[in-house]
Design an enzyme around this catalytic site. Structure first.
Site, PDB file in Angstrom:
ATOM      1  N   ASP A  41       0.817  -1.200   0.000  1.00  0.00           N
ATOM      2  CA  ASP A  41       0.000   0.000   0.000  1.00  0.00           C
ATOM      3  C   ASP A  41       0.854   1.254   0.000  1.00  0.00           C
ATOM      4  O   ASP A  41       1.824   1.349   0.738  1.00  0.00           O
ATOM      5  CB  ASP A  41      -0.869  -0.015   1.259  1.00  0.00           C
ATOM      6  CG  ASP A  41      -2.193   0.682   1.051  1.00  0.00           C
ATOM      7  OD1 ASP A  41      -2.401   1.242  -0.041  1.00  0.00           O
ATOM      8  OD2 ASP A  41      -3.002   0.666   1.988  1.00  0.00           O
ATOM      9  N   HIS A  43       0.570   5.625  -0.168  1.00  0.00           N
ATOM     10  CA  HIS A  43      -0.235   6.843  -0.201  1.00  0.00           C
ATOM     11  C   HIS A  43       0.673   8.002  -0.553  1.00  0.00           C
ATOM     12  O   HIS A  43       1.696   8.205   0.087  1.00  0.00           O
ATOM     13  CB  HIS A  43      -0.947   7.060   1.130  1.00  0.00           C
ATOM     14  CG  HIS A  43      -1.975   5.999   1.389  1.00  0.00           C
ATOM     15  ND1 HIS A  43      -1.710   4.886   2.132  1.00  0.00           N
ATOM     16  CD2 HIS A  43      -3.239   5.870   0.927  1.00  0.00           C
ATOM     17  CE1 HIS A  43      -2.789   4.112   2.144  1.00  0.00           C
ATOM     18  NE2 HIS A  43      -3.723   4.668   1.422  1.00  0.00           N
TER      19      HIS A  43
END
Length: 664
Positions: free
Chosen positions: A397, A399
């Site tokens: 993940d 961001h």
RNA sequence: GCCCGGGUAGCUCAGACGGCAGAGCAAUUCACUCGUAAUGAAUAGGUCAGGAGUUCGAUUCUCCUCUCGGGCUCCA
């Protein structure tokens, strides 16, 4: 009789008598074509051969070799299925029965809530073949909606379709216009409302197989009754049918759950619960290689590594909106010290907390946080599926926090980065999907949504990636791009996802100081590349059918000494290769050479090395490559070169040290 | 969660109108020391997914639960 003029595909015009049907038209072109014709296309609309042509139509004859013909054939086979079922179960009613990829299905409701069994499929199949042998012609006719309702009086689901059509909702199809409904009759006992077209008669069918029964909600909604669906496959020749069934067998052999057990990679002990796996040493080793590669690429690509805990207090999920929009998929809360904690279904809010931990300047942006973050989602028990869909999984993940101005470049380089990493794992074909705002359950203004959606569209265009649009398929906080890969046998898997988010920064009050000194909200980009490490591993297993490329193989070569006299040489050779960084195993077990070769092949090890007297004397090895021919007396140095060549492109020292495109 | 179908040894699978559970592979032991895909022999291994019911007796029949598979819905 008056003549009308139609246009042929080659642009030439042809005069035929007014009122001529497609069949008569095909016969006028040639008897061979008349025989092969299934339907004609008039002005781009497929219609069956019995329907009259009109003046000025651009007409094309569709034969059984035409791809569109397969759809007609499948749709017609679905009608035969429905006819068989309605004849065999008096009082049964039917809903929809469209052609689909590889075949067709039809939904039924049997009297008194009865259900189909596998044995029923055999008897239905037999009845269908009788209908086909009877060579019943498909006959088209049209009725008004009221007349149609009367005709379908015994079939409430059909009347629902008609009502939808009358209300102008053509999405459920099988309708002409909305005021008139077309029907197809192929026997005294069977009529179905249907848009068509169909093959001229049931005798054209026959290369089909009923595959399975399944429950399916009417019109796909849990709120509707569950119907009994029968799936079938249908093809235009025996050969194609056999090839399709063969493809299914091929896919079954590649099933990652089967290979995970055979290759001792992963298992799902009952004691853990559905959708929860343990990784055995070999599976874990491959995973480590995947993760190491991913980490290195991210490090070189300007990402910073972060870590976050597995649970957090409810306030975090309230602020993020997950408890409002995602609670159904979250594990239940834990009460502790007067606070409520939830296992995390996503990593985003933690990364937001890291962003918030200090005052950010436009000079800091873009900030790219990366984490292999384990998340837990309460998937419906019927939805879990091996590694592909589990209740605990690890997202790779990321961001990215950036300014609005940085978004286009950032997205473009992000897409390029994603595709580049996927290619390193052996995938070459990609299909992207752009998902827009969901009709319900979403946050943020229309203006933000359209800006975000345009940003993603621009990135897709910049990457030159073809894409389809999934209206309403976005996450609750923003639109997204999903990238599907195609595996070795042509199946598509959804892996990477890039989601643009103007919402979370707003909910958490994120800001940075812009050059003009103003506090400005950053844009957040959510991105998973593998999607989930578990799913990606599952896809890799199926893509390679368990035969991992040398750089990923848990054991890259196994050395088999012919007899005890060669054990020392084998172990020395192993040490020598291990010193160069390769994963080498020696099998000097008390078994015949043939037995050890057989085992090694079963484990799909890239290289089996046999060493005997000749090799000890000359410093060579016998190389038995996976899927290749045996080579005797290969100098050890030559074999080392070969290993190096096969693995170098993924070795850390060879990896790119910057992003592959833009934003540098 | 809903519909359908399964669960017998580590694996792949037989089996029984209800009457002490079977094979191959794998494992263990012994012999064999072997040049490219199964050397031979022996041994061990099962509360027939779990629970309840029917029965003199249930792995077999019935019900419930768990779990797996195929779908629906959902999704990384």
């Amino acid at each position: 009789m008056a003549q009308i003029t139609v246009t042929l595909p080659d642009g030439s015009a042809k005069e035929i008598p007014d009122g001529s049907t497609g069949a008569e038209f095909a016969a006028s072109i040639g008897p061979g074509l008349a025989k092969a014709a299934l339907v004609v296309e008039a002005d781009g609309h497929a219609q069956d051969l019995a329907a009259p042509l009109h003046d000025g139509d651009a007409v094309r004859i569709v034969t059984d070799r035409d791809p569109a013909a397969l759809e007609h054939l499948r749709h017609s086979t679905a009608h035969v299925l429905a006819q068989a079922v309605l004849e065999m179960w008096p009082g049964a009613t039917f809903a929809g029965g469209p052609p689909i990829d590889d075949g067709f299905y039809y939904d039924f409701e049997l009297p008194n809530g009865a259900t189909f069994t596998d044995a029923d499929l055999d008897s239905i199949d037999a009845r269908m073949r009788e209908i086909i042998a009877a060579d019943q012609p498909f006959e088209r006719f049209e009725l008004s909606v009221d007349e149609g309702r009367a005709l379908m009086e015994a079939h409430p689901y059909k009347r629902v379709f008609m009502d939808l059509a009358a209300a102008g909702d053509a999405s459920d199809g099988e309708v002409d216009g909305g005021t008139t409904i077309s029907f197809y009759r192929n026997s005294d006992t069977f009529v179905d409302m249907c848009r068509g077209p169909h093959v001229p008669s049931t005798g054209r069918l026959g290369f089909f197989k009923l595959m399975r029964v399944a429950g399916a909600y009417f019109r796909g909604s849990e709120k509707n009754p569950m119907l009994q669906r029968i799936y079938g496959t249908a093809w235009s020749s025996k050969k194609e049918l056999a090839a399709y069934l063969n493809r299914l067998e091929e896919a079954a052999k590649r099933d990652h759950r089967k290979l995970a057990a055979e290759l001792d990679l992963v298992s799902w002990p009952e004691e853990l619960g559905p959708g929860l796996a343990v990784w055995h040493p070999k599976g874990a080793l491959i995973r480590k290689i995947m993760e190491d590669y991913s980490r290195t690429r991210h490090e070189h690509g300007g990402y910073e590594f972060v870590f976050s805990p597995h649970i957090a207090k409810s306030v975090l999920w309230e602020t993020s909106g997950h408890l409002d929009y995602y609670a159904d998929s979250m594990y239940p809360p834990m009460e502790m010290d007067g606070a409520t904690y939830y296992p995390k279904p996503m990593n985003c809010p933690f990364h937001v907390m890291i962003y918030k931990s200090s005052q950010r300047s436009y000079r800091d942006l873009p900030l790219r946080f990366f984490e292999l973050g384990a998340v837990y989602r309460y998937e419906l028990s019927g939805a879990v599926h091996g590694l592909m869909r589990s209740r605990g999984f690890t997202q790779d993940d990321s961001h990215i926090f950036c300014t609005r101005e940085q978004v286009p470049d950032e997205l473009a380089s992000l897409l390029a980065f994603v595709l580049d990493v996927l290619r390193a794992f052996g995938f070459t074909e990609f299909q992207a999907k752009l998902s827009t705002r969901p009709p319900e359950k979403s946050v943020g203004s229309d203006e933000l949504w359209s800006m975000a959606t345009d940003g993603l569209r621009g990135a897709l265009d910049a990457a030159g990636l073809e894409y389809v649009v999934d209206e309403g398929g976005g996450a609750f906080y923003g639109p997204k791009i999903d990238v599907d890969i195609r595996d070795a046998i042509g199946r598509a898997w959804q892996l990477s996802t890039i989601q643009l988010d103007f919402t979370l920064p707003d909910r958490f009050g994120l800001e940075y100081i812009a050059p003009d000194g103003q506090k400005t909200p950053p844009v957040m980009i959510h991105r998973a590349l593998f999607g989930s490490v578990e799913r990606f591993f599952g896809v890799l297993i199926e893509h390679y059918a368990g035969a991992f490329p040398t750089w990923l193989a848990p054991v890259q070569a196994r050395i088999l000494p012919v007899a005890e006299a060669h054990h020392d040489y084998a172990h020395d050779l192993a040490q020598q290769l291990r010193a160069k960084g390769f994963r080498i195993h020696v099998s000097d077990a008390d078994e015949t050479l043939g037995q050890r070769i057989r085992r090694s092949k079963g484990e799909k090890i890239p290289y089996v090395l046999v060493v005997g007297d000749d090799d000890v004397a000359a410093g060579t090895v016998g190389v038995n490559p996976r899927g290749g021919d045996v080579e005797r007396n290969v100098p050890v140095g030559d074999f080392v070169d070969r290993l190096i060549e096969e693995t170098s492109s993924t070795m850390v020292s060879e990896l790119p040290t910057s992003l592959p495109a833009a934003s540098a």
